[in-house]
Write a protein that holds these residues in place. Structure first.
Motif, PDB file in Angstrom:
ATOM      1  N   VAL A  19       5.604  11.349   0.375  1.00 55.95           N
ATOM      2  CA  VAL A  19       4.319  11.150  -0.376  1.00 55.95           C
ATOM      3  C   VAL A  19       4.874  11.290  -0.679  1.00 55.95           C
ATOM      4  O   VAL A  19       4.450   8.761  -0.595  1.00 55.95           O
ATOM      5  CB  VAL A  19       3.629  11.791  -0.804  1.00 55.95           C
ATOM      6  N   ALA A  20       5.661  10.608  -1.416  1.00 53.51           N
ATOM      7  CA  ALA A  20       6.302   9.217  -1.990  1.00 53.51           C
ATOM      8  C   ALA A  20       6.850   8.461  -2.028  1.00 53.51           C
ATOM      9  O   ALA A  20       7.030   6.987  -1.599  1.00 53.51           O
ATOM     10  CB  ALA A  20       7.112   9.937  -3.512  1.00 53.51           C
ATOM     11  N   GLU A  21       7.517   8.676  -0.696  1.00 54.63           N
ATOM     12  CA  GLU A  21       7.991   7.614   0.433  1.00 54.63           C
ATOM     13  C   GLU A  21       7.534   7.197   1.820  1.00 54.63           C
ATOM     14  O   GLU A  21       7.969   6.187   1.923  1.00 54.63           O
ATOM     15  CB  GLU A  21       9.839   8.932   1.175  1.00 54.63           C
ATOM     16  N   GLU A  22       6.764   7.771   1.564  1.00 54.10           N
ATOM     17  CA  GLU A  22       6.107   7.447   2.855  1.00 54.10           C
ATOM     18  C   GLU A  22       5.045   6.711   2.726  1.00 54.10           C
ATOM     19  O   GLU A  22       4.991   4.837   2.454  1.00 54.10           O
ATOM     20  CB  GLU A  22       4.567   8.591   3.047  1.00 54.10           C
ATOM     21  N   ARG A  23       4.160   6.316   0.966  1.00 56.02           N
ATOM     22  CA  ARG A  23       4.118   5.056   0.236  1.00 56.02           C
ATOM     23  C   ARG A  23       5.079   4.453  -0.647  1.00 56.02           C
ATOM     24  O   ARG A  23       4.444   2.779   0.330  1.00 56.02           O
ATOM     25  CB  ARG A  23       3.596   6.317  -1.390  1.00 56.02           C
ATOM     26  N   ALA A  24       6.133   4.653  -0.918  1.00 59.03           N
ATOM     27  CA  ALA A  24       7.184   3.453  -0.535  1.00 59.03           C
ATOM     28  C   ALA A  24       7.321   2.610   0.312  1.00 59.03           C
ATOM     29  O   ALA A  24       7.535   1.395   0.781  1.00 59.03           O
ATOM     30  CB  ALA A  24       8.287   4.073  -1.578  1.00 59.03           C
ATOM     31  N   ARG A  25       7.287   3.586   1.394  1.00 59.95           N
ATOM     32  CA  ARG A  25       7.464   2.308   2.926  1.00 59.95           C
ATOM     33  C   ARG A  25       6.049   1.648   3.323  1.00 59.95           C
ATOM     34  O   ARG A  25       6.199   0.723   3.574  1.00 59.95           O
ATOM     35  CB  ARG A  25       7.696   4.017   4.045  1.00 59.95           C
ATOM     36  N   ILE A  26       5.009   2.504   3.296  1.00 55.43           N
ATOM     37  CA  ILE A  26       3.569   1.167   3.436  1.00 55.43           C
ATOM     38  C   ILE A  26       4.245   0.420   2.480  1.00 55.43           C
ATOM     39  O   ILE A  26       3.833  -0.337   2.601  1.00 55.43           O
ATOM     40  CB  ILE A  26       2.417   2.051   2.961  1.00 55.43           C
ATOM     41  N   ALA A  27       4.308   0.722   0.818  1.00 54.71           N
ATOM     42  CA  ALA A  27       4.421  -0.325   0.393  1.00 54.71           C
ATOM     43  C   ALA A  27       5.559  -1.493   0.322  1.00 54.71           C
ATOM     44  O   ALA A  27       5.089  -2.838   0.759  1.00 54.71           O
ATOM     45  CB  ALA A  27       4.629  -0.031  -0.994  1.00 54.71           C
ATOM     46  N   ARG A  28       6.434  -1.576   1.422  1.00 50.78           N
ATOM     47  CA  ARG A  28       7.123  -2.134   1.614  1.00 50.78           C
ATOM     48  C   ARG A  28       6.467  -3.014   2.708  1.00 50.78           C
ATOM     49  O   ARG A  28       7.222  -4.380   2.798  1.00 50.78           O
ATOM     50  CB  ARG A  28       8.636  -1.564   2.248  1.00 50.78           C
ATOM     51  N   GLU A  29       6.143  -2.500   3.328  1.00 54.24           N
ATOM     52  CA  GLU A  29       5.601  -3.182   4.737  1.00 54.24           C
ATOM     53  C   GLU A  29       4.080  -4.179   4.151  1.00 54.24           C
ATOM     54  O   GLU A  29       4.539  -5.211   4.913  1.00 54.24           O
ATOM     55  CB  GLU A  29       5.138  -2.043   6.225  1.00 54.24           C
ATOM     56  N   LEU A  30       3.413  -4.020   3.585  1.00 56.35           N
ATOM     57  CA  LEU A  30       3.058  -4.319   3.130  1.00 56.35           C
ATOM     58  C   LEU A  30       3.032  -5.664   1.714  1.00 56.35           C
ATOM     59  O   LEU A  30       2.734  -6.897   2.478  1.00 56.35           O
ATOM     60  CB  LEU A  30       1.717  -3.391   2.150  1.00 56.35           C
ATOM     61  N   HIS A  31       3.866  -5.371   1.523  1.00 53.74           N
ATOM     62  CA  HIS A  31       5.034  -6.262   1.013  1.00 53.74           C
ATOM     63  C   HIS A  31       5.477  -7.725   1.682  1.00 53.74           C
ATOM     64  O   HIS A  31       5.301  -9.011   1.418  1.00 53.74           O
ATOM     65  CB  HIS A  31       6.188  -5.804  -0.071  1.00 53.74           C
ATOM     66  N   ASP A  32       5.640  -6.815   3.531  1.00 51.26           N
ATOM     67  CA  ASP A  32       6.687  -8.170   3.907  1.00 51.26           C
ATOM     68  C   ASP A  32       5.537  -9.011   3.840  1.00 51.26           C
ATOM     69  O   ASP A  32       5.640  -9.819   4.480  1.00 51.26           O
ATOM     70  CB  ASP A  32       7.382  -6.885   5.006  1.00 51.26           C
ATOM     71  N   VAL A  33       4.233  -7.947   4.657  1.00 51.73           N
ATOM     72  CA  VAL A  33       3.049  -8.795   5.634  1.00 51.73           C
ATOM     73  C   VAL A  33       2.632 -10.170   4.415  1.00 51.73           C
ATOM     74  O   VAL A  33       2.333 -11.649   4.882  1.00 51.73           O
ATOM     75  CB  VAL A  33       1.941  -8.167   5.425  1.00 51.73           C
ATOM     76  N   VAL A  34       2.533  -9.704   3.333  1.00 48.99           N
ATOM     77  CA  VAL A  34       2.111 -10.715   1.731  1.00 48.99           C
ATOM     78  C   VAL A  34       2.873 -11.789   2.251  1.00 48.99           C
ATOM     79  O   VAL A  34       2.576 -13.477   2.233  1.00 48.99           O
ATOM     80  CB  VAL A  34       1.596  -9.772   1.344  1.00 48.99           C
ATOM     81  N   ALA A  35       4.538 -11.545   1.824  1.00 53.90           N
ATOM     82  CA  ALA A  35       5.558 -12.465   1.632  1.00 53.90           C
ATOM     83  C   ALA A  35       5.227 -13.361   3.121  1.00 53.90           C
ATOM     84  O   ALA A  35       5.332 -14.444   2.796  1.00 53.90           O
ATOM     85  CB  ALA A  35       7.211 -11.793   1.963  1.00 53.90           C
ATOM     86  N   HIS A  36       4.652 -12.573   4.549  1.00 51.87           N
ATOM     87  CA  HIS A  36       4.635 -13.642   5.188  1.00 51.87           C
ATOM     88  C   HIS A  36       4.177 -15.248   5.088  1.00 51.87           C
ATOM     89  O   HIS A  36       3.324 -15.647   5.185  1.00 51.87           O
ATOM     90  CB  HIS A  36       5.135 -13.071   6.363  1.00 51.87           C
ATOM     91  N   ALA A  37       2.924 -14.272   4.371  1.00 49.59           N
ATOM     92  CA  ALA A  37       1.336 -14.850   4.180  1.00 49.59           C
ATOM     93  C   ALA A  37       1.787 -16.071   4.216  1.00 49.59           C
ATOM     94  O   ALA A  37       1.476 -16.971   3.753  1.00 49.59           O
ATOM     95  CB  ALA A  37       0.473 -14.567   4.262  1.00 49.59           C
ATOM     96  N   VAL A  38       2.239 -15.320   2.567  1.00 45.71           N
ATOM     97  CA  VAL A  38       2.356 -16.992   1.290  1.00 45.71           C
ATOM     98  C   VAL A  38       3.748 -17.457   1.408  1.00 45.71           C
ATOM     99  O   VAL A  38       3.602 -18.578   1.375  1.00 45.71           O
ATOM    100  CB  VAL A  38       3.484 -15.569   0.203  1.00 45.71           C
ATOM    101  N   SER A  39       4.748 -17.137   2.485  1.00 42.85           N
ATOM    102  CA  SER A  39       5.371 -18.216   2.729  1.00 42.85           C
ATOM    103  C   SER A  39       4.788 -19.018   4.013  1.00 42.85           C
ATOM    104  O   SER A  39       5.167 -20.424   3.825  1.00 42.85           O
ATOM    105  CB  SER A  39       6.482 -17.600   3.536  1.00 42.85           C
ATOM    106  N   VAL A  40       3.660 -18.519   4.924  1.00 44.69           N
ATOM    107  CA  VAL A  40       3.504 -20.056   5.236  1.00 44.69           C
ATOM    108  C   VAL A  40       2.402 -20.308   4.307  1.00 44.69           C
ATOM    109  O   VAL A  40       2.368 -21.835   5.123  1.00 44.69           O
ATOM    110  CB  VAL A  40       2.330 -19.101   6.427  1.00 44.69           C
ATOM    111  N   MET A  41       1.869 -19.859   3.500  1.00 47.04           N
ATOM    112  CA  MET A  41       1.287 -20.858   2.662  1.00 47.04           C
ATOM    113  C   MET A  41       1.476 -22.038   1.944  1.00 47.04           C
ATOM    114  O   MET A  41       1.114 -23.320   2.114  1.00 47.04           O
ATOM    115  CB  MET A  41       0.289 -20.317   1.280  1.00 47.04           C
ATOM    116  N   VAL A  42       2.896 -21.841   1.619  1.00 50.70           N
ATOM    117  CA  VAL A  42       3.778 -22.400   0.568  1.00 50.70           C
ATOM    118  C   VAL A  42       4.041 -23.856   1.803  1.00 50.70           C
ATOM    119  O   VAL A  42       4.206 -25.321   1.650  1.00 50.70           O
ATOM    120  CB  VAL A  42       4.865 -22.004   0.698  1.00 50.70           C
ATOM    121  N   LEU A  43       4.734 -23.030   2.603  1.00 46.20           N
ATOM    122  CA  LEU A  43       4.893 -24.512   3.833  1.00 46.20           C
ATOM    123  C   LEU A  43       4.237 -25.237   4.426  1.00 46.20           C
ATOM    124  O   LEU A  43       3.795 -26.157   4.331  1.00 46.20           O
ATOM    125  CB  LEU A  43       4.951 -23.686   5.627  1.00 46.20           C
ATOM    126  N   GLN A  44       2.577 -24.509   4.472  1.00 47.76           N
ATOM    127  CA  GLN A  44       1.284 -26.054   5.294  1.00 47.76           C
ATOM    128  C   GLN A  44       1.230 -25.901   3.583  1.00 47.76           C
ATOM    129  O   GLN A  44       1.087 -28.090   3.605  1.00 47.76           O
ATOM    130  CB  GLN A  44       0.283 -25.034   5.091  1.00 47.76           C
TER     131      GLN A  44
END
Lengths: 217, 397
Positions: free
Chosen positions: B193-218
């Motif tokens: 469970v902990a590993e799966e949660r960590a994996r999900i957290a990584r993925e969500l952070h990835d998605v968010v980081a890309h969104a923020v990156s685009v925001m900063v660029l714009q």
């Protein structure tokens, strides 16, 4: 001379952002866009842009592989890698693939525009923070046998090469060696010719892969 | 029918009771029998020396320590024998003539032989033999042979206990191993469970980081083209850029720390439902043909939700591939108002309706929980297995 740019990124907002950013510059024009690696390769062949802005993470074909294919077709193509994450592996692979530079999407606009101009001029570019890490990565990777062409370099040229390897610009090298920037440029051209390298980044790569110059710090 | 079942259940309960408390019952019966023997027997050859008022309680006292054998597995039988020896000083015949005491003594000797600790067992043997010699010595009717043959009987009881000790130790070891295995399983489940949660957290952070990156660029692009007359606006936007870059730096650091050492850096963007076709193709090629059904008006999902929807389908199909031995799978995506329902169905062997407790659907459960949705998984009415999830789509569509 207009710098003609191809922007390859799977996010439409990123492409729009670069269109906006580069469109305001008088000497830069975005001539094509691509949403994945395959399109990027096709567009590059069709439009022959001066500079290609290439995102790494794209569907169908990723940016690193697209870079390799574009360079395989046209050795003089100049690819500036775009990314959100400056992971060491990305940088290393990008340079090995033949990219001329590496920038983060959230770098300040001024830096992004300057990067496009630098790469267009034939100078390769790495941001200072990345250069150090790249150098560390290269010294970690196994040493290669120095090509015998290194012996063909004159003493002066070896000096210049050493300073290039430390990430100094032409102006800075001129200051170090008490020679004019133009002279430095000539030396650099000779070095690249003799060692059969595309640009100064490749020179850095070679210097560290062969362990000629230890990274300081 | 009900009474037969009832009787069966009652018998079952009886056997459980017998196993746990049978010996205690026997001890109590022996104690009572001892009293009766003392009080009622009138054969002059086999009568205790003291009056019934001493003999009866003494007999009971000697027998009762056996009741304490669970907490004091060594002390209880030893106390019994010590008491027997003591009582024999007062009444030499009592111990010898009361049969219940004999029985209790045999049981005590057996228990001492059965002692897990070999040293204690041997000490127990010494106590038994020693006490018996004292009892025999104090018996006015003793014969020399008694010194040998009476202890011998109890030594045999001790040996029986000793022989069965091996088996008892093995049984205990097996129980311990089973308990250990159970603990390991729980621990592994928690880790998964902990590993799966960590994996999900990584993925969500990835998605968010890309969104923020685009925001900063714009924001940077807009700020860059503002004329210097709009200095305040420029400053405000510079502030936004800084904040965005700081946030990105934090996320890069976090993701760097969370990355597992064996993972290669991602070369493809985080997937969403638009990549279902290639996923279904892969699964079909792996041996499970899949059909895709889309209901309702399709709309683009927010990044993290899109990714989770993809992962749910992916996990559901992987589960079907690995466990179901199915011939056909069906994936249904149903777009509703403010929600999306995802169903993965196969026609293979059903699984237990445990709502995805097995590792295969662990990720699905975690993701559904994050988005405040629901999930069910289990055997379908017409056979096969169905995984059914509902994800609410928040505001800002």
């Amino acid at each position: 001379m207009t710098i003609r740019v191809l922007v390859a990124d799977d996010q439409s907002m990123v492409r729009a952002g670069f269109r906006m950013l580069l469109g305001d510059e008088e000497d830069i024009k975005v001539v094509a866009e691509a949403g994945n690696g395959r399109e990027a390769v096709a567009m590059a062949a069709r439009f022959d842009p001066t500079v290609i802005l290439m995102d790494i993470r794209m569907p169908e074909l990723d940016g690193l592989e697209a870079t390799r294919r574009i360079l395989a077709a046209d050795n003089s193509a100049r690819v500036l890698i775009l990314t959100t994450f400056d992971l060491d592996e990305y940088v290393y692979e990008a340079l090995r693939a033949g990219a001329s530079g590496f920038v983060l999407k959230d770098d300040p606009p001024e830096q992004l525009i300057a990067a496009v101009r630098t790469v267009a001029a034939g100078d390769a570019l790495l941001s200072p923070a990345i250069t150090k890490r790249v150098i560390k990565e290269f010294t970690r990777v196994g040493r290669q046998v120095p090509p015998k062409e290194l012996d063909d370099l004159s003493a002066r040229e070896r000096d210049v090469l050493r300073l290039i390897a430390r990430g100094l610009s032409n102006a800075e090298i001129g200051q170090e060696l008490y020679i004019s920037e133009t002279t430095v440029k000539t030396h650099v051209t000779h070095i690249l010719q003799k060692l059969n390298l595309r640009d100064r980044v490749q020179a850095v790569v070679l210097a560290y892969q062969t362990g000629l110059f230890e990274a300081d710090s | 029918m009900a009474t037969v079942c009832g009787r069966f259940a009652a018998m079952n309960r009886l056997s459980v009771f017998a196993r746990r408390y049978g010996l205690d019952v026997l001890v109590v019966i022996s104690a009572v029998a001892a009293v009766l023997e003392v009080a009622l027997r009138d054969d002059p050859a086999r009568v205790p020396r003291t009056s019934v008022w001493f003999a009866a309680p003494a007999a009971v006292l000697v027998v009762l320590p056996l009741l304490g054998r669970r907490r004091f597995s060594f002390a209880a039988p030893v106390v019994l024998w010590l008491l027997a020896a003591l009582v024999s000083f007062v009444d030499g015949r009592l111990i010898v003539v009361v049969n219940s005491i004999y029985t209790a003594g045999i049981i005590a000797a057996f228990l001492l032989g059965n002692a897990r600790d070999g040293v204690r067992g041997r000490m127990g043997l010494v106590v038994v033999v020693g006490a018996l010699e004292i009892v025999v010595y104090n018996d006015p009717n003793k014969t020399p042979a008694n010194f040998i043959f009476i202890p011998l009987l109890f030594v045999i009881a001790w040996l029986a206990g000793f022989a069965l000790r091996e088996r008892a130790i093995q049984v205990e070891a097996a129980e311990e191993r089973a308990a250990h295995a159970e603990r390991e399983r729980e621990s592994a489940a928690r880790l998964a469970v902990a590993e799966e949660r960590a994996r999900i957290a990584r993925e969500l952070h990835d998605v968010v980081a890309h969104a923020v990156s685009v925001m900063v660029l714009q924001v940077g692009a807009v700020r860059h083209r503002l004329p210097s007359s709009l200095a305040d606006d420029r400053d405000a936007l510079v502030g936004v850029e800084q904040a965005g870059r700081t946030a990105l730096a934090e996320m890069r650091r976090l993701l760097g720390a969370m990355r597992r050492d064996d993972e290669d850096p991602e070369l493809t963007p985080q997937p969403g439902l638009d990549r279902l076709d290639s996923l279904l193709e892969d699964v079909s090629r792996a041996g499970l043909p899949v059909r895709l059904h889309i209901d309702g008006d399709r709309f683009p999902l927010p990044g993290a939700l899109d990714l989770s929807a993809y992962r749910i389908v992916q996990e559901g199909l992987t589960n079907a591939l690995k466990h179901a031995r199915a011939g056909q799978a069906d994936v249904t995506i149903r777009y509703g108002v403010d929600e999306v329902r995802i169903e993965v169905r196969d026609d293979g062997v059903g699984g237990s309706a445990d709502a995805g407790v097995g590792h295969g659907l662990l990720g699905v459960r975690e993701r559904v929980k994050i988005f405040g949705g629901e999930m069910t998984a289990g055997t379908a009415a017409q056979g096969g297995f169905v995984l059914s999830t509902r994800l609410p789509v928040g505001d800002g569509r």
